[in-house]
Scaffold this active site. Structure first.
Site, short mmCIF file in Angstrom:
data_model
loop_
_atom_site.label_atom_id
_atom_site.label_comp_id
_atom_site.label_asym_id
_atom_site.label_seq_id
_atom_site.Cartn_x
_atom_site.Cartn_y
_atom_site.Cartn_z
N TYR A 94 13.10 32.06 1.33
CA TYR A 94 11.87 32.69 1.82
C TYR A 94 11.93 32.98 3.31
CZ TYR A 94 9.42 31.21 -2.47
OH TYR A 94 9.01 31.02 -3.76
N MET A 112 9.06 24.84 -2.67
CA MET A 112 8.30 23.78 -3.34
C MET A 112 9.21 22.88 -4.18
SD MET A 112 4.97 23.99 -5.82
CE MET A 112 3.95 24.81 -4.63
N LYS A 128 0.85 -1.20 0.00
CA LYS A 128 0.00 0.00 0.00
C LYS A 128 0.89 1.25 0.00
CE LYS A 128 -0.15 -0.08 5.01
NZ LYS A 128 -0.80 -0.66 6.19
N ARG A 179 -9.93 0.43 15.70
CA ARG A 179 -9.91 1.02 14.37
C ARG A 179 -10.89 0.21 13.55
NH1 ARG A 179 -4.09 1.78 11.41
NH2 ARG A 179 -4.68 -0.22 10.58
C1 LIG Z 1 0.15 -1.52 6.89
C2 LIG Z 1 -0.35 -2.77 7.48
C3 LIG Z 1 0.51 -3.86 7.66
C4 LIG Z 1 2.01 -3.79 7.44
O1 LIG Z 1 2.63 -3.19 8.55
P1 LIG Z 1 4.23 -3.06 8.67
O2 LIG Z 1 4.44 -2.53 10.04
O3 LIG Z 1 4.64 -2.07 7.63
O4 LIG Z 1 4.83 -4.38 8.45
C5 LIG Z 1 -0.04 -5.05 8.09
N1 LIG Z 1 -1.36 -5.16 8.36
C6 LIG Z 1 -2.22 -4.12 8.23
C7 LIG Z 1 -3.66 -4.30 8.54
C8 LIG Z 1 -1.74 -2.89 7.79
O5 LIG Z 1 -2.58 -1.86 7.67
#
Ligand SMILES: *Cc1c(COP(=O)(O)O)cnc(C)c1O
Length: 370
Positions: free
Chosen positions: A263, A311, A35, A131
């Site tokens: 700046y 930037m 992700k 969560r």
């Molecule tokens: C992002 C995430 C992971 C991976 O976590 P790391 O600490 O980067 O290994 C695993 N499970 C869920 C549900 C996540 O959101």
């Protein structure tokens, strides 16, 4: 050679995936979490390189699912929310969906019917994380609601740890494991037997993982440790940073004494000073919080950021590198010569975590496997 680019060290990636895999009990599925554009590393290159080294991939949304599916036939779990309108496409792409409330079941079941295949679903339990997830008390109602939906196959139950990276006290993690065990028992008691289970990310794999069906590993694959204490206790893994972020000097010049830099006039030269202009800025993910505090490497020498990060550029002090000239390589993150700028070092300056530092690097910068 690009003016600015993110270099991906493939040997480091291979090493990290291998040593982390070795921490798993035999038979454990090893899923790579990609992700956030593979934590900023560039999802396409990473998936292609990781494909032979892992069993599955995990993404956050439908857009990432589309990209990753175009590159691999491994199972892909979508951890985040998929809009009802996109569920049939997700199933068609062979995406496995996270489900965490009864409301989702209708949309998934309908889409599965439409596509004509059973939808594979991972049930996310909120085991003391607070969560996303189904609260354990709602499991009986969920099982009842699931009954009419023959098109849904719950392949796994999973949870996520809340507090094992910022602490050496694993008390809450143990309570979470108990809550997770209870939830899995409640599910199998209600007829959901044989479903797989997974709970550990990188930090869980390094601490409490007992042998579930799968681990979900992100950060470690990219060569970073979830905390300073885990980097000490697991230094034998020798995780190697995968990302190297480089640019090249766009100008070198000497400013007279008492001259402003950038700046807001936040930095005034105390004396005649040789400065360099680095053509990267907060648009590229170089945080403005590094104004007058960050450091970069030129010819293996640490040079301080002077004044505000803009930037698309910022100034650095070249006093210690008199031989520096335009187009010299500048390292914003990673190694050069005998020195190294780590994501942890930058995170400390910014009051954040290494995860955020690499993830924020602009997806528009070219990635190059080296
Ligand atoms: C992002 C995430 C992971 C991976 O976590 P790391 O600490 O980067 O290994 C695993 N499970 C869920 C549900 C996540 O959101």
């Amino acid at each position: 050679m690009n003016l600015s680019e993110v270099q991906i060290r493939s040997s480091a990636l291979t090493h990290n995936a291998k040593v982390l895999r070795q921490l798993c009990k035999p038979g454990t599925q090893f899923a790579a979490v990609v992700k956030g554009n593979a934590y900023g590393h560039g999802v396409s290159d990473l998936v292609q390189h990781l494909h032979p080294l892992v069993d599955a991939f995990q993404v956050d949304d439908i857009e990432e699912l589309r990209i990753v599916r175009s590159l691999t036939d491994h199972p892909i779990l979508v951890l985040g929310y998929v809009r009802a309108a996109d569920v049939s496409e997700a199933i068609h792409l062979g995406g496995e969906l996270a489900v965490y409330d009864t409301e989702r079941l209708g949309a998934i079941s309908q889409a599965a019917k439409q596509v004509g295949i059973r939808a594979k679903v991972h049930l996310k339990v909120d085991a003391l994380l607070g969560r996303q997830g189904l609260l354990p008390k709602d499991i009986p109602a969920f099982i009842d609601a699931l009954k009419p939906h023959a098109g849904i196959e719950i392949t796994s139950v999973y949870a996520h740890f809340a507090n094992i990276e910022d602490t050496t006290d694993l008390g809450h993690a143990q309570r979470q494991l108990e809550a997770f065990d209870d939830a899995v028992a409640a599910l199998s008691g209600a007829g959901l037997q044989g479903t797989h289970r997974h709970i550990s990310a990188t930090s869980g794999l390094m601490t409490v993982e007992q042998g579930n069906h799968m681990v979900r590993v992100g950060l470690g694959i990219y060569g970073m440790y979830p905390s300073a204490s885990l980097s000490r206790t697991h230094s034998d893994l020798e995780l190697r940073p995968v990302m190297r972020w480089v640019s090249h000097l766009a100008q070198v010049k000497v400013l007279p004494a008492r001259h402003p830099v950038g700046y807001g006039l936040t930095y005034i030269t105390p004396r005649e000073m040789r400065i360099g202009i680095v053509p990267q800025g907060y648009a590229d993910g170089y945080d403005r919080g590094l104004s007058s505090s960050g450091e970069v490497l030129v010819r293996g020498v640490r040079c301080s950021v002077l004044g505000r990060v803009a930037m698309n550029m910022f100034a650095i002090d070249l006093s210690a590198v008199p031989e520096a000239k335009p187009e010299d390589e500048v390292v914003l993150l990673g190694d050069q010569g005998d020195d190294l700028i780590t994501a942890e070092e930058i995170a400390l300056r910014l009051g954040t975590i290494n995860y955020e530092v690499t993830t924020r690097v602009s997806p528009l910068l070219p990635r190059r496997i080296v």
